[in-house]
Design a protein around this motif. Structure first.
Motif, PDB file in Angstrom:
ATOM      1  N   GLY A   1     -17.301  65.118  -7.401  1.00  0.00           N
ATOM      2  CA  GLY A   1     -17.106  64.881  -5.967  1.00  0.00           C
ATOM      3  C   GLY A   1     -18.326  65.221  -5.135  1.00  0.00           C
ATOM      4  O   GLY A   1     -18.644  64.518  -4.173  1.00  0.00           O
ATOM      5  N   LYS A   2     -19.020  66.295  -5.504  1.00  0.00           N
ATOM      6  CA  LYS A   2     -20.195  66.697  -4.726  1.00  0.00           C
ATOM      7  C   LYS A   2     -21.266  65.597  -4.719  1.00  0.00           C
ATOM      8  O   LYS A   2     -21.952  65.402  -3.731  1.00  0.00           O
ATOM      9  CB  LYS A   2     -20.781  67.984  -5.313  1.00  0.00           C
ATOM     10  N   TYR A   3     -21.386  64.879  -5.847  1.00  0.00           N
ATOM     11  CA  TYR A   3     -22.369  63.790  -5.907  1.00  0.00           C
ATOM     12  C   TYR A   3     -21.865  62.553  -5.172  1.00  0.00           C
ATOM     13  O   TYR A   3     -22.615  61.890  -4.465  1.00  0.00           O
ATOM     14  CB  TYR A   3     -22.707  63.448  -7.366  1.00  0.00           C
ATOM     15  N   ILE A   4     -20.566  62.254  -5.355  1.00  0.00           N
ATOM     16  CA  ILE A   4     -20.011  61.070  -4.693  1.00  0.00           C
ATOM     17  C   ILE A   4     -20.141  61.216  -3.176  1.00  0.00           C
ATOM     18  O   ILE A   4     -20.526  60.290  -2.469  1.00  0.00           O
ATOM     19  CB  ILE A   4     -18.533  60.862  -5.093  1.00  0.00           C
ATOM     20  N   THR A   5     -19.803  62.422  -2.690  1.00  0.00           N
ATOM     21  CA  THR A   5     -19.855  62.675  -1.254  1.00  0.00           C
ATOM     22  C   THR A   5     -21.235  62.394  -0.672  1.00  0.00           C
ATOM     23  O   THR A   5     -21.367  61.902   0.434  1.00  0.00           O
ATOM     24  CB  THR A   5     -19.443  64.135  -0.963  1.00  0.00           C
ATOM     25  N   LYS A   6     -22.289  62.690  -1.454  1.00  0.00           N
ATOM     26  CA  LYS A   6     -23.659  62.543  -0.951  1.00  0.00           C
ATOM     27  C   LYS A   6     -23.979  61.105  -0.550  1.00  0.00           C
ATOM     28  O   LYS A   6     -24.644  60.890   0.445  1.00  0.00           O
ATOM     29  CB  LYS A   6     -24.664  63.029  -1.995  1.00  0.00           C
ATOM     30  N   PHE A   7     -23.478  60.144  -1.353  1.00  0.00           N
ATOM     31  CA  PHE A   7     -23.775  58.763  -0.953  1.00  0.00           C
ATOM     32  C   PHE A   7     -22.536  58.067  -0.396  1.00  0.00           C
ATOM     33  O   PHE A   7     -22.503  56.852  -0.254  1.00  0.00           O
ATOM     34  CB  PHE A   7     -24.419  57.951  -2.105  1.00  0.00           C
ATOM     35  N   GLY A   8     -21.521  58.845  -0.058  1.00  0.00           N
ATOM     36  CA  GLY A   8     -20.289  58.262   0.478  1.00  0.00           C
ATOM     37  C   GLY A   8     -20.384  57.983   1.963  1.00  0.00           C
ATOM     38  O   GLY A   8     -21.451  58.077   2.575  1.00  0.00           O
ATOM     39  N   LEU A   9     -19.240  57.646   2.555  1.00  0.00           N
ATOM     40  CA  LEU A   9     -19.222  57.243   3.963  1.00  0.00           C
ATOM     41  C   LEU A   9     -19.208  58.429   4.918  1.00  0.00           C
ATOM     42  O   LEU A   9     -19.440  58.263   6.111  1.00  0.00           O
ATOM     43  CB  LEU A   9     -17.986  56.364   4.228  1.00  0.00           C
ATOM     44  N   LYS A  10     -18.893  59.622   4.418  1.00  0.00           N
ATOM     45  CA  LYS A  10     -18.915  60.855   5.228  1.00  0.00           C
ATOM     46  C   LYS A  10     -18.071  60.751   6.497  1.00  0.00           C
ATOM     47  O   LYS A  10     -18.447  61.252   7.559  1.00  0.00           O
ATOM     48  CB  LYS A  10     -20.344  61.230   5.603  1.00  0.00           C
ATOM     49  N   LEU A  11     -16.936  60.083   6.403  1.00  0.00           N
ATOM     50  CA  LEU A  11     -16.057  59.982   7.569  1.00  0.00           C
ATOM     51  C   LEU A  11     -15.381  61.315   7.825  1.00  0.00           C
ATOM     52  O   LEU A  11     -15.189  62.118   6.906  1.00  0.00           O
ATOM     53  CB  LEU A  11     -14.968  58.919   7.326  1.00  0.00           C
ATOM     54  N   ARG A  12     -15.020  61.537   9.072  1.00  0.00           N
ATOM     55  CA  ARG A  12     -14.219  62.720   9.373  1.00  0.00           C
ATOM     56  C   ARG A  12     -12.771  62.386   9.014  1.00  0.00           C
ATOM     57  O   ARG A  12     -12.253  61.353   9.451  1.00  0.00           O
ATOM     58  CB  ARG A  12     -14.339  63.029  10.866  1.00  0.00           C
ATOM     59  N   PRO A  13     -12.111  63.201   8.201  1.00  0.00           N
ATOM     60  CA  PRO A  13     -10.742  62.827   7.811  1.00  0.00           C
ATOM     61  C   PRO A  13      -9.806  62.804   9.015  1.00  0.00           C
ATOM     62  O   PRO A  13      -9.875  63.709   9.857  1.00  0.00           O
ATOM     63  CB  PRO A  13     -10.332  63.936   6.836  1.00  0.00           C
ATOM     64  N   PRO A  14      -8.993  61.758   9.140  1.00  0.00           N
ATOM     65  CA  PRO A  14      -8.066  61.695  10.274  1.00  0.00           C
ATOM     66  C   PRO A  14      -7.077  62.867  10.229  1.00  0.00           C
ATOM     67  O   PRO A  14      -6.861  63.470   9.182  1.00  0.00           O
ATOM     68  CB  PRO A  14      -7.343  60.362  10.075  1.00  0.00           C
ATOM     69  N   ARG A  15      -6.504  63.153  11.383  1.00  0.00           N
ATOM     70  CA  ARG A  15      -5.589  64.292  11.518  1.00  0.00           C
ATOM     71  C   ARG A  15      -4.501  64.348  10.460  1.00  0.00           C
ATOM     72  O   ARG A  15      -4.214  65.400   9.916  1.00  0.00           O
ATOM     73  CB  ARG A  15      -4.890  64.190  12.888  1.00  0.00           C
ATOM     74  N   TRP A  16      -3.891  63.205  10.181  1.00  0.00           N
ATOM     75  CA  TRP A  16      -2.734  63.228   9.269  1.00  0.00           C
ATOM     76  C   TRP A  16      -3.156  63.522   7.840  1.00  0.00           C
ATOM     77  O   TRP A  16      -2.341  63.928   7.022  1.00  0.00           O
ATOM     78  CB  TRP A  16      -1.920  61.939   9.377  1.00  0.00           C
ATOM     79  N   ILE A  17      -4.438  63.346   7.555  1.00  0.00           N
ATOM     80  CA  ILE A  17      -4.910  63.697   6.210  1.00  0.00           C
ATOM     81  C   ILE A  17      -5.398  65.138   6.177  1.00  0.00           C
ATOM     82  O   ILE A  17      -5.242  65.836   5.179  1.00  0.00           O
ATOM     83  CB  ILE A  17      -6.044  62.734   5.775  1.00  0.00           C
ATOM     84  N   ALA A  18      -5.960  65.608   7.289  1.00  0.00           N
ATOM     85  CA  ALA A  18      -6.513  66.960   7.323  1.00  0.00           C
ATOM     86  C   ALA A  18      -5.387  67.989   7.362  1.00  0.00           C
ATOM     87  O   ALA A  18      -5.260  68.754   8.309  1.00  0.00           O
ATOM     88  CB  ALA A  18      -7.446  67.112   8.523  1.00  0.00           C
ATOM     89  N   ASN A  19      -4.567  67.977   6.325  1.00  0.00           N
ATOM     90  CA  ASN A  19      -3.375  68.805   6.314  1.00  0.00           C
ATOM     91  C   ASN A  19      -3.129  69.308   4.883  1.00  0.00           C
ATOM     92  O   ASN A  19      -2.747  68.544   4.012  1.00  0.00           O
ATOM     93  CB  ASN A  19      -2.205  67.945   6.794  1.00  0.00           C
TER      94      ASN A  19
ATOM     95  N   PHE B   1     -14.567  60.601   2.670  1.00  0.00           N
ATOM     96  CA  PHE B   1     -14.560  61.678   3.662  1.00  0.00           C
ATOM     97  C   PHE B   1     -15.566  62.774   3.370  1.00  0.00           C
ATOM     98  O   PHE B   1     -15.872  63.078   2.220  1.00  0.00           O
ATOM     99  CB  PHE B   1     -13.156  62.285   3.764  1.00  0.00           C
ATOM    100  N   ARG B   2     -16.013  63.397   4.433  1.00  0.00           N
ATOM    101  CA  ARG B   2     -16.973  64.497   4.319  1.00  0.00           C
ATOM    102  C   ARG B   2     -16.260  65.822   4.015  1.00  0.00           C
ATOM    103  O   ARG B   2     -15.038  65.917   4.084  1.00  0.00           O
ATOM    104  CB  ARG B   2     -17.748  64.614   5.621  1.00  0.00           C
ATOM    105  N   GLY B   3     -17.047  66.818   3.690  1.00  0.00           N
ATOM    106  CA  GLY B   3     -16.534  68.187   3.594  1.00  0.00           C
ATOM    107  C   GLY B   3     -15.546  68.404   2.471  1.00  0.00           C
ATOM    108  O   GLY B   3     -14.723  69.310   2.551  1.00  0.00           O
ATOM    109  N   MET B   4     -15.628  67.626   1.419  1.00  0.00           N
ATOM    110  CA  MET B   4     -14.757  67.806   0.253  1.00  0.00           C
ATOM    111  C   MET B   4     -13.279  67.794   0.653  1.00  0.00           C
ATOM    112  O   MET B   4     -12.478  68.653   0.239  1.00  0.00           O
ATOM    113  CB  MET B   4     -15.108  69.103  -0.493  1.00  0.00           C
ATOM    114  N   ALA B   5     -12.926  66.790   1.486  1.00  0.00           N
ATOM    115  CA  ALA B   5     -11.564  66.726   2.023  1.00  0.00           C
ATOM    116  C   ALA B   5     -10.502  66.681   0.924  1.00  0.00           C
ATOM    117  O   ALA B   5      -9.416  67.230   1.086  1.00  0.00           O
ATOM    118  CB  ALA B   5     -11.425  65.506   2.939  1.00  0.00           C
ATOM    119  N   TYR B   6     -10.808  66.055  -0.192  1.00  0.00           N
ATOM    120  CA  TYR B   6      -9.799  65.990  -1.265  1.00  0.00           C
ATOM    121  C   TYR B   6      -9.402  67.396  -1.708  1.00  0.00           C
ATOM    122  O   TYR B   6      -8.229  67.707  -1.855  1.00  0.00           O
ATOM    123  CB  TYR B   6     -10.318  65.180  -2.462  1.00  0.00           C
ATOM    124  N   CYS B   7     -10.402  68.238  -1.942  1.00  0.00           N
ATOM    125  CA  CYS B   7     -10.123  69.609  -2.388  1.00  0.00           C
ATOM    126  C   CYS B   7      -9.282  70.355  -1.363  1.00  0.00           C
ATOM    127  O   CYS B   7      -8.366  71.092  -1.708  1.00  0.00           O
ATOM    128  CB  CYS B   7     -11.428  70.377  -2.580  1.00  0.00           C
TER     129      CYS B   7
END
Ligand code: SF4
Ligand code: SF4
Ligand code: SF4
Length: 469
Positions: free
Chosen positions: A96-114, A162-168
């Motif tokens: 994930g750390k590598y994928i995130t680097k070239f990913g879209l880096k979106l801010r996760p929407p509220r309903w996901i940031a949970n 998403f940015r900031g390792m949102a999946y984790c």
């Protein structure tokens, strides 16, 4: 000689793991960490592919890796000792750390940031509900492989978007679980504050893929979401990884305590400890037919004519465990509210982390006992099968052997430890009526201990009859 490097720590603390040559190498060295992670990544994909190629029961490797080694053994042993080293070596976080680097880096929407998405859906629903209600489903190597393939692809998609390792933080079934339970360990990541006071640019925080600031961990008494990836430690020498007293953070005030941590302790003690005692323990005793979840479960099973692959007794046992835990906590904290004159939620946030040891330390009894009767030969024979080692071993012990009873001590350690933490945390809440608040708040660990004693009593006096297994 003048030292150029600004954050060179000439004398590290005696309890700093990075101070020891071998331990420092094992926990911090980039290549060592890379080695663990490549190994787990390889095992993850190998077990998934192996499960897809050999979908049937003759494949013992796929289930051994996931259900005997990773989760019930490695995780339950490491969380209350070394802390969150599961995440440290996790292949999803690593890739994930590598994928995130070239990913879209979106801010996760509220309903996901949970974080409750991970806890309630990925963990309790996708795993525990399925395990109890459809007990054969995850025993299948194919389903196990698909289960992990699904979470692998889901994580890669999230890391890309998403940015900031949102999946984790929000979706991983064990992200918040690992964070919360690692409080019972004897390790702690923090920084040398004398250095950080003068620090103009916190490189540690900039390097953290999780957007955390390790120089604040001590002050907040929280390292929530830290996966011990050690990126911060690689950019600044002032990061330390300490050996502290067991569960030391549980005795101190927590700045902005998180309800999710208390919910992890409550939900998992219900869904794991109590449900297993009901469904895997008491349901198999000679008193089985008197157990309410067996009576109601069988009734529902027959009334709806449900097929054999659905196990309503397991489902009802889980529901009853949830009702027992949450009604106990509700009533006991209503009492606490009356005595302490502080709000219900405030009481729960301050006192609730006393329940941290219940599931994870008590769970050591199951993890260790099953190592001897099940996991050991499953793991060795599974690896032997997958890598053609030609080894075949027998279980180290049979179910019911007397010496295995030594492991029954862990629930008592967990319950008493929980009471000890609670006694200290009541001081953080109020000076008055300390004993009364303590007594009111201790209902859950007391019931936990009573159920442990009850199960032992039942198993001694009404042992399982032979046609149960
Ligand atoms: S939070 Fe989940 S995906 Fe992230 S590192 Fe930990 S176990 Fe892996
Ligand atoms: S740990 Fe972070 S805040 Fe402290 S000195 Fe290093 S970079 Fe600065
Ligand atoms: S604080 Fe350090 S170890 Fe923790 S997640 Fe951030 S970079 Fe990794």
């Amino acid at each position: 000689m003048h030292v150029e490097k600004v954050h060179f720590i000439a004398k590290r603390d005696r309890r700093d793991i990075f101070n020891f040559p071998l331990l420092g190498f094992l926990f911090k060295n980039r290549y060592m960490l890379m080695f663990y992670r490549l190994l787990t990544l390889f095992l993850l994909f190998y077990a998934i592919i192996y499960g897809l190629i050999k979908p049937n029961k003759e494949n013992i490797f796929t289930t051994a890796l996931f259900w005997s080694l990773f989760w019930p053994f490695f995780m339950v042993i490491t969380l209350p000792t070394l802390g969150n080293v599961f995440c440290m070596v996790c292949p999803h976080g690593f890739v994930g750390k590598y994928i995130t680097k070239f990913g879209l880096k979106l801010r996760p929407p509220r309903w996901i940031a949970n974080p409750y998405i991970g806890l309630i859906f990925s963990n309790i629903t996708a795993y525990w509900f399925v395990l109890y209600t459809f007990p054969n489903f995850l025993r299948s190597p194919l389903n196990t492989a698909l289960f992990f393939l699904f979470f692998t692809l889901l994580s890669f998609a999230f890391f890309f978007l998403f940015r900031g390792m949102a999946y984790c933080k929000y979706v991983c079934p064990i992200g918040s679980v690992n964070s919360a339970f690692s409080r019972t360990s004897f390790t702690w990541l923090s920084t040398y504050q004398e250095e950080c006071k003068e620090c103009k640019k916190p490189e540690c925080a900039l390097a953290c893929p999780y957007e955390l600031n390790p120089s604040k961990f001590d002050h907040k008494n929280s390292m929530f979401n830290c996966t011990l990836c050690m990126e911060c430690a690689h950019v600044c020498d002032a990061v330390k990884f300490e050996i502290r007293k067991w569960g030391s953070s549980l005795y101190k005030e927590i700045k902005n305590p998180k309800l999710i941590e208390v919910m992890v302790y409550l939900l998992l003690v219900a869904v794991i400890t109590f449900t297993m005692r009901f469904h895997h323990g008491l349901s198999r005793s000679g008193l089985s037919e008197y157990m309410p979840w067996v009576i109601l479960g069988k009734y529902i099973q027959n009334a709806f004519g449900l097929p054999k692959w659905v196990d309503m007794t397991g489902f009802v046992a889980m529901l009853m465990a949830l009702v027992l835990v949450f009604s106990t906590v509700y009533v006991s904290f209503k009492l606490v509210e009356k005595i302490s004159r502080k709000g219900f939620k405030e009481n729960l946030l301050i006192l609730g982390c006393a329940f941290a040891p219940l599931m994870i330390v008590g769970g050591l009894s199951h993890a260790l006992e099953f190592f001897f009767i099940d996991y050991y030969h499953h793991i060795v024979n599974g690896f032997s099968q997958a890598f053609g080692l030609g080894v075949s071993v027998e279980p180290l012990a049979r179910r019911g052997e007397a010496w295995l009873n030594v492991f029954k001590v862990f629930p008592f350690i967990a319950g008493l430890w929980s009471l000890h933490i609670l006694w200290h945390r009541v001081k953080l809440l109020t000076d008055k009526n300390r004993l009364l608040v303590f007594m009111a708040a201790s209902a859950l660990p007391i019931i936990y201990l009573l159920v442990s004693v009850f199960q032992i009593w039942v198993m001694m006096n009404f042992p399982p009859s032979h046609h149960h297994h």
